[in-house]
Design a protein around this motif. Structure first.
Motif: not given
Length: 76
Positions: A1-2, A68-69, A73-76
């Protein structure tokens, strides 16, 4: 998804950059505009500034989308 989010972001960036470069080239290379006015360097500069103003809105959207991206990305 990313990966899909980033690919779509890059595709959109390339699209907007291509449109901007083509528009700037048209402004710079034309000798007479659509109204039949001979283009001086000053008139070309004014037309280029108008083009820049028109591209501020898509630029802001792309920056917000980048943030936002990056956050997603950093939260995953």
């Amino acid at each position: 998804m990313m990966k899909k989010r980033w690919v779509f972001w890059w595709v959109c960036n390339i699209f907007w950059m291509t449109i901007f470069v083509v528009g700037a080239a048209v402004i710079w290379l034309r000798n007479v505009d659509g109204a039949g006015v001979t283009q001086t360097p000053e008139l070309k500069l004014i037309a280029f500034i108008v083009l820049l103003i028109a591209f501020i809105f898509p630029f802001i959207i792309q920056i917000v989308w980048l943030i936002v991206n990056l956050r997603i990305s950093s939260n995953k």
